[in-house]
Design a protein around this motif. Structure first.
Motif, PDB file in Angstrom:
ATOM      1  N   VAL A   1       0.847  -1.205   0.000  1.00  0.00           N
ATOM      2  CA  VAL A   1       0.000   0.000   0.000  1.00  0.00           C
ATOM      3  C   VAL A   1       0.879   1.250   0.000  1.00  0.00           C
ATOM      4  O   VAL A   1       0.653   2.195  -0.774  1.00  0.00           O
ATOM      5  CB  VAL A   1      -0.947  -0.003   1.212  1.00  0.00           C
ATOM      6  N   TYR A   2       1.900   1.268   0.834  1.00  0.00           N
ATOM      7  CA  TYR A   2       2.787   2.427   0.922  1.00  0.00           C
ATOM      8  C   TYR A   2       3.709   2.524  -0.288  1.00  0.00           C
ATOM      9  O   TYR A   2       4.047   3.637  -0.734  1.00  0.00           O
ATOM     10  CB  TYR A   2       3.587   2.374   2.225  1.00  0.00           C
ATOM     11  N   GLU A   3       4.140   1.404  -0.844  1.00  0.00           N
ATOM     12  CA  GLU A   3       4.952   1.438  -2.051  1.00  0.00           C
ATOM     13  C   GLU A   3       4.169   2.046  -3.217  1.00  0.00           C
ATOM     14  O   GLU A   3       4.704   2.859  -3.980  1.00  0.00           O
ATOM     15  CB  GLU A   3       5.419   0.038  -2.414  1.00  0.00           C
ATOM     16  N   LEU A   4       2.917   1.649  -3.357  1.00  0.00           N
ATOM     17  CA  LEU A   4       2.103   2.180  -4.445  1.00  0.00           C
ATOM     18  C   LEU A   4       1.845   3.673  -4.264  1.00  0.00           C
ATOM     19  O   LEU A   4       1.727   4.420  -5.250  1.00  0.00           O
ATOM     20  CB  LEU A   4       0.783   1.410  -4.542  1.00  0.00           C
TER      21      LEU A   4
ATOM     22  N   ASP B   1       4.909   5.376  -5.426  1.00  0.00           N
ATOM     23  CA  ASP B   1       4.959   5.347  -6.893  1.00  0.00           C
ATOM     24  C   ASP B   1       3.906   6.238  -7.537  1.00  0.00           C
ATOM     25  O   ASP B   1       3.816   6.278  -8.770  1.00  0.00           O
ATOM     26  CB  ASP B   1       4.737   3.915  -7.402  1.00  0.00           C
ATOM     27  N   LYS B   2       3.085   6.904  -6.719  1.00  0.00           N
ATOM     28  CA  LYS B   2       2.005   7.775  -7.200  1.00  0.00           C
ATOM     29  C   LYS B   2       0.883   7.008  -7.900  1.00  0.00           C
ATOM     30  O   LYS B   2       0.114   7.578  -8.677  1.00  0.00           O
ATOM     31  CB  LYS B   2       2.547   8.862  -8.157  1.00  0.00           C
ATOM     32  N   THR B   3       0.813   5.692  -7.635  1.00  0.00           N
ATOM     33  CA  THR B   3      -0.308   4.924  -8.168  1.00  0.00           C
ATOM     34  C   THR B   3      -1.603   5.374  -7.519  1.00  0.00           C
ATOM     35  O   THR B   3      -2.657   5.410  -8.153  1.00  0.00           O
ATOM     36  CB  THR B   3      -0.084   3.419  -7.921  1.00  0.00           C
ATOM     37  N   TRP B   4      -1.525   5.719  -6.251  1.00  0.00           N
ATOM     38  CA  TRP B   4      -2.675   6.251  -5.524  1.00  0.00           C
ATOM     39  C   TRP B   4      -2.208   7.135  -4.390  1.00  0.00           C
ATOM     40  O   TRP B   4      -0.999   7.236  -4.128  1.00  0.00           O
ATOM     41  CB  TRP B   4      -3.581   5.142  -5.016  1.00  0.00           C
ATOM     42  N   SER B   5      -3.148   7.742  -3.724  1.00  0.00           N
ATOM     43  CA  SER B   5      -2.860   8.523  -2.528  1.00  0.00           C
ATOM     44  C   SER B   5      -3.360   7.751  -1.320  1.00  0.00           C
ATOM     45  O   SER B   5      -4.424   7.108  -1.373  1.00  0.00           O
ATOM     46  CB  SER B   5      -3.558   9.884  -2.584  1.00  0.00           C
TER      47      SER B   5
ATOM     48  N   LEU C   1      -7.405   4.635   2.555  1.00  0.00           N
ATOM     49  CA  LEU C   1      -6.404   3.574   2.517  1.00  0.00           C
ATOM     50  C   LEU C   1      -5.475   3.653   3.725  1.00  0.00           C
ATOM     51  O   LEU C   1      -5.118   2.631   4.323  1.00  0.00           O
ATOM     52  CB  LEU C   1      -5.579   3.683   1.227  1.00  0.00           C
ATOM     53  N   ARG C   2      -5.080   4.867   4.108  1.00  0.00           N
ATOM     54  CA  ARG C   2      -4.205   5.021   5.262  1.00  0.00           C
ATOM     55  C   ARG C   2      -4.873   4.487   6.528  1.00  0.00           C
ATOM     56  O   ARG C   2      -4.235   3.826   7.351  1.00  0.00           O
ATOM     57  CB  ARG C   2      -3.846   6.495   5.462  1.00  0.00           C
ATOM     58  N   GLN C   3      -6.167   4.756   6.689  1.00  0.00           N
ATOM     59  CA  GLN C   3      -6.877   4.283   7.882  1.00  0.00           C
ATOM     60  C   GLN C   3      -6.966   2.769   7.922  1.00  0.00           C
ATOM     61  O   GLN C   3      -6.949   2.171   9.011  1.00  0.00           O
ATOM     62  CB  GLN C   3      -8.264   4.915   7.938  1.00  0.00           C
TER      63      GLN C   3
END
Length: 400
Positions: free
Chosen positions: A91-94, A97-101, A121-123
């Motif tokens: 999740v953090y790698e993506l 990579d700017k795949t998502w926030s 996603l962070r939650q």
């Protein structure tokens, strides 16, 4: 490009002394593990302790079952909740990579979640979504049919149907549903299975040859697996002499929350990688804002980013059918502890408390020639963790 992982990742910890830990330290460590085995009704355990300034101790203790073969250190087992950290690595790698926030609503990446656009996603990785669990609801079905292959969306339905524990972002509440959804979001964003993404972005770069997320077909954790058991209550007493064998189960029930398999060498190395952020760019904020695990938890016990922080240690713990696991590392000293017990009947806190007991012992290991014992200490003693384990005993030593 968002789906292209780094080829290798280095773990920045002090060089490891290539020697066994001193005899007195090993005696204390072994005593801690055998005591926990008795408390949890486990016939076997595998443990690894790496103190870079002093030495290492990796051992298989006990047997595969009552009267079974001896446990060896090369045996595979289920990684349990350590899977959650691996899922959140991605999740953090993506995000990097700017795949998502990380502030994207989960509804942007997982369909069929009306009314859940207040969860990010962070939650999910921080454990602050407020979502309930699915595992506890379905436990009896897993007990009776461990071979069943589960669909992610069926598990999701049970998870989101559970009452919310708190408003999103308000507090930590550990839930398997968080990491199930995180894994589903990863698959949507990458167009690949979570199994393939973990292989490419976690196991591959770290050289974890014994670590993977298996497919849904029921199987043992590896060709040479530590047998896993699950004691159940019979009236007021636990069945410690003839527990159910759950070595062969479907990883689909754990999915992105607890489905991975590993071995002790990989688990110790992964704990170091997690603690040091080896898979993420420098300056990432994964562990920057930890939250209390509960209102009555010690102030040194917090959660963030799919992992727990205990004093100076970062890691994970939990259980999967047949196994209780704990793995923590200190990013500054490089000390790493990893352990698995082969009976999941007891409270999963056993994985944390045993790992912390081992860490307390190892942190005081004398330095090898030319090395210095780190000055930093832990905010607990080995005896305190031993006492905690005693409060959750399901099997008295006489039952072994």
């Amino acid at each position: 490009s968002g789906c292209t992982p780094q080829s290798t990742a280095s773990i920045k910890v002090p060089d490891q002394v290539q020697a066994e830990l001193p005899g007195d330290t090993v005696t204390q460590l072994q005593d801690a593990v055998t005591s926990a085995m008795a408390i949890t009704g486990s016939t076997g355990a595998i443990v690894g302790v790496w103190a870079p300034w002093s030495g290492t101790w990796v051992a298989g203790l006990g047997t595969q079952g009552p009267g079974g073969a001896e446990v060896t250190t090369d045996m595979g087992f289920r990684a349990a909740d350590v899977t959650r950290s691996m899922t959140c690595d991605v999740v953090y790698e993506l995000a990097a990579d700017k795949t998502w926030s990380l502030d994207d609503p989960i509804t942007k990446w997982v369909s069929g979640l009306p009314g859940f656009d207040d969860i990010t996603l962070r939650q999910l990785c921080d454990g602050t979504s407020g979502l309930g669990v699915y595992g506890d609801i379905l436990q009896n079905q897993v007990l009776s049919n461990p071979d069943r292959a589960w669909n992610d969306r069926e598990l999701m339905a049970y998870g989101i149907a559970s009452p919310r524990r708190n408003a999103p972002g308000a507090a930590f509440a550990g839930s398997d549903t968080n990491y199930l959804l995180a894994g589903m979001a990863v698959e949507r964003a990458t167009g690949e299975t979570l199994s393939d993404v973990l292989a490419q972005r976690v196991a591959g770069p770290l050289g974890l040859s014994g670590t993977s997320l298996p497919g849904p077909t029921a199987a043992a954790p590896s060709a040479n697996a530590l047998n896993g058991y699950w004691s159940q209550k019979n009236g007021d007493a636990w069945n410690c002499t003839d527990p159910g064998d759950y070595t062969v189960t479907s990883a689909s029930f754990g999915a992105g929350a607890s489905g991975a398999v590993t071995d002790i060498a990989d688990l110790g190395r992964y704990a170091q990688a997690l603690a040091t952020g080896a898979l993420l760019p420098d300056g990432n904020d994964r562990f920057a804002n930890p939250v209390p695990v509960s209102a009555d938890a010690p102030t040194w016990f917090t959660a963030a980013g799919g992992a727990y922080q205990a004093g100076s240690l970062i890691g994970q713990f939990g259980s999967a059918p047949g196994y209780i696991v704990g793995a923590f590392a200190d990013p500054s000293t490089g000390m790493s502890v990893a352990v698995v017990l082969n009976n999941s009947g007891a409270n999963e806190m056993a994985g944390a408390w045993l790992a912390w007991e081992l860490a307390a012992i190892a942190s005081k290991a004398p330095a090898a020639n030319g090395r210095t014992t780190p000055e930093a200490g832990l905010p607990w003693t080995a005896q305190q963790m031993r006492d905690n384990l005693g409060t959750i005993a399901i099997c008295p030593p006489a039952a072994q």
